[in-house]
Design an enzyme around this catalytic site. Structure first.
Site, PDB file in Angstrom:
ATOM      1  N   THR A  44       0.848  -1.204   0.000  1.00 37.06           N
ATOM      2  CA  THR A  44       0.000   0.000   0.000  1.00 37.06           C
ATOM      3  C   THR A  44       0.878   1.246   0.000  1.00 37.06           C
ATOM      4  OG1 THR A  44      -1.707  -1.188   1.227  1.00 37.06           O
ATOM      5  CG2 THR A  44      -1.787   1.210   1.349  1.00 37.06           C
ATOM      6  N   SER A  46       2.065   5.154  -2.250  1.00 36.65           N
ATOM      7  CA  SER A  46       2.272   5.725  -3.584  1.00 36.65           C
ATOM      8  C   SER A  46       3.242   4.895  -4.423  1.00 36.65           C
ATOM      9  CB  SER A  46       2.760   7.170  -3.468  1.00 36.65           C
ATOM     10  OG  SER A  46       3.920   7.223  -2.670  1.00 36.65           O
ATOM     11  N   THR A  47       4.274   4.315  -3.800  1.00 38.97           N
ATOM     12  CA  THR A  47       5.210   3.481  -4.562  1.00 38.97           C
ATOM     13  C   THR A  47       4.517   2.187  -4.993  1.00 38.97           C
ATOM     14  OG1 THR A  47       6.865   4.341  -3.007  1.00 38.97           O
ATOM     15  CG2 THR A  47       7.627   2.742  -4.617  1.00 38.97           C
ATOM     16  N   GLY A  98       6.351  -0.731  -0.459  1.00 37.92           N
ATOM     17  CA  GLY A  98       7.266   0.359  -0.125  1.00 37.92           C
ATOM     18  C   GLY A  98       7.591   0.356   1.356  1.00 37.92           C
ATOM     19  N   ALA A  99       8.248   1.414   1.816  1.00 35.30           N
ATOM     20  CA  ALA A  99       8.552   1.569   3.243  1.00 35.30           C
ATOM     21  C   ALA A  99       8.743   3.061   3.522  1.00 35.30           C
ATOM     22  CB  ALA A  99       9.811   0.796   3.616  1.00 35.30           C
ATOM     23  N   ASP A 100       8.586   3.417   4.767  1.00 34.86           N
ATOM     24  CA  ASP A 100       8.872   4.808   5.154  1.00 34.86           C
ATOM     25  C   ASP A 100      10.353   4.979   5.457  1.00 34.86           C
ATOM     26  OD1 ASP A 100       6.121   5.810   5.069  1.00 34.86           O
ATOM     27  OD2 ASP A 100       5.816   4.290   6.617  1.00 34.86           O
ATOM     28  N   LYS A 110       7.344   0.969   8.662  1.00 34.33           N
ATOM     29  CA  LYS A 110       6.250   1.114   7.717  1.00 34.33           C
ATOM     30  C   LYS A 110       4.977   1.559   8.429  1.00 34.33           C
ATOM     31  CE  LYS A 110       5.540  -2.172   4.835  1.00 34.33           C
ATOM     32  NZ  LYS A 110       5.071  -1.119   3.894  1.00 34.33           N
ATOM     33  N   GLY A 112       3.058   4.388   7.236  1.00 37.32           N
ATOM     34  CA  GLY A 112       2.696   5.781   6.948  1.00 37.32           C
ATOM     35  C   GLY A 112       1.302   5.869   6.348  1.00 37.32           C
ATOM     36  N   GLU A 119      -0.311  -5.412   5.966  1.00 34.65           N
ATOM     37  CA  GLU A 119       0.971  -5.535   5.250  1.00 34.65           C
ATOM     38  C   GLU A 119       1.830  -6.615   5.909  1.00 34.65           C
ATOM     39  OE1 GLU A 119       1.387  -0.937   3.640  1.00 34.65           O
ATOM     40  OE2 GLU A 119       2.434  -1.509   5.448  1.00 34.65           O
TER      41      GLU A 119
HETATM   42  C1  5RP Z   1       1.708   2.040   4.090  1.00 31.35           C
HETATM   43  C2  5RP Z   1       3.184   1.852   4.052  1.00 31.35           C
HETATM   44  C3  5RP Z   1       3.923   2.367   2.872  1.00 31.35           C
HETATM   45  O1  5RP Z   1       4.677   1.351   2.318  1.00 31.35           O
HETATM   46  C4  5RP Z   1       4.818   3.493   3.289  1.00 31.35           C
HETATM   47  O2  5RP Z   1       4.060   4.457   3.975  1.00 31.35           O
HETATM   48  C5  5RP Z   1       5.518   4.130   2.076  1.00 31.35           C
HETATM   49  O3  5RP Z   1       4.586   4.828   1.312  1.00 31.35           O
HETATM   50  P1  5RP Z   1       4.977   5.600  -0.004  1.00 31.35           P
HETATM   51  O4  5RP Z   1       5.330   4.568  -1.026  1.00 31.35           O
HETATM   52  O5  5RP Z   1       3.737   6.374  -0.358  1.00 31.35           O
HETATM   53  O6  5RP Z   1       6.126   6.519   0.298  1.00 31.35           O
HETATM   54  O7  5RP Z   1       3.791   1.285   4.915  1.00 31.35           O
HETATM   55  O8  5RP Z   1       1.145   1.587   5.281  1.00 31.35           O
END
Ligand code: 5RP
Length: 234
Positions: A44, A46-47, A98-100, A110, A112, A119
């Protein structure tokens, strides 16, 4: 010599030309190379959304996907990709998300986007966790980004007090998770030992899970940089 300097100058300009979104798109394209067949776990954010766009282009190769959130499920279906219930499948080869934040040890922070629990569940079922990030997410130590903790609503204050005792400053997010719970974003935690902290926070009664993905780190990191996508393996 002059020609060499000119080439370096142009290379520098090209490097600066990528936006964060372009880097995310590049890493999503690189991840789809790992898609061979079967059912794909999809994260989940944007990536991950860019990955869904790339996955749609090769959807003829796969049976479908398992989604880590309702938003991702909707997007997948919107692209004509079948979404499977995790309970109805035996396993999957890859989970892409993705990851923060992520470190050289492949430990991630993660959540965000608030989808951390689902996840973590989908990631637990996958053989290989492929983390897709732009280079801004690659950090020496986790914790500059506040740590999301999913909590049962009635346990909010009790969990917040326990997190304060651990040195953090929990802030209630204006958000309800897909599971009907709340999120506390914990600021200023000193995360020296992510594996221990992940376990310690999960021991607090009322916590569903927290955004440290250290006990089960990523297996592959695809990191989009100004010099191209770099691959790290654990
Ligand atoms: C969502 C997540 C996302 O992987 C994380 O927030 C990264 O998001 P983005 O790809 O938008 O930077 O853990 O729960």
């Amino acid at each position: 010599m002059v020609w060499h300097h000119y080439k370096e100058f142009v290379k520098g300009l090209l490097k600066m030309a990528y936006t964060q979104d372009e880097l995310k798109q590049q890493v999503a394209k690189a991840a789809v190379e790992y898609v061979k067949e079967g059912i794909i776990g999809v994260g989940t954010g944007s990536t991950a959304n860019y990955f869904i766009e790339e996955l749609a282009k090769v959807k003829h190769k796969i049976d479908g996907a398992v989604a880590s959130s309702e938003v991702t499920a909707q997007r997948l279906r919107g692209h004509g990709i079948e979404v499977f219930d995790l309970n109805n499948i035996d396993g999957m080869d890859i989970y892409v998300d993705g990851a923060d934040e992520i470190t050289e040890h492949m430990h991630m922070l993660k959540g965000g986007g608030g989808a951390l629990t689902r996840e973590k569940i989908v990631a637990a079922v996958a053989k290989t966790f492929i983390c897709i990030c732009d280079e801004s997410k690659y950090v020496p130590v986790l914790g500059k980004f506040p740590l999301p903790v999913e909590v049962l609503p009635m346990a909010r204050s009790q969990v917040a007090r326990a997190l304060v005792k651990m040195g953090g400053q929990p802030v209630l997010r204006d958000f309800t998770t897909d599971n009907g719970n709340i999120i506390l974003d914990v600021h200023n935690l000193k995360i020296d030992d992510p594996v221990k902290m992940e376990a310690d926070i999960n021991q607090i009664v009322g916590v569903v899970t927290n955004g440290l993905f250290a006990a089960r780190p990523a297996n592959i990191l695809l990191l989009a940089t100004a010099d191209g996508v770099k691959t790290f393996k654990k």
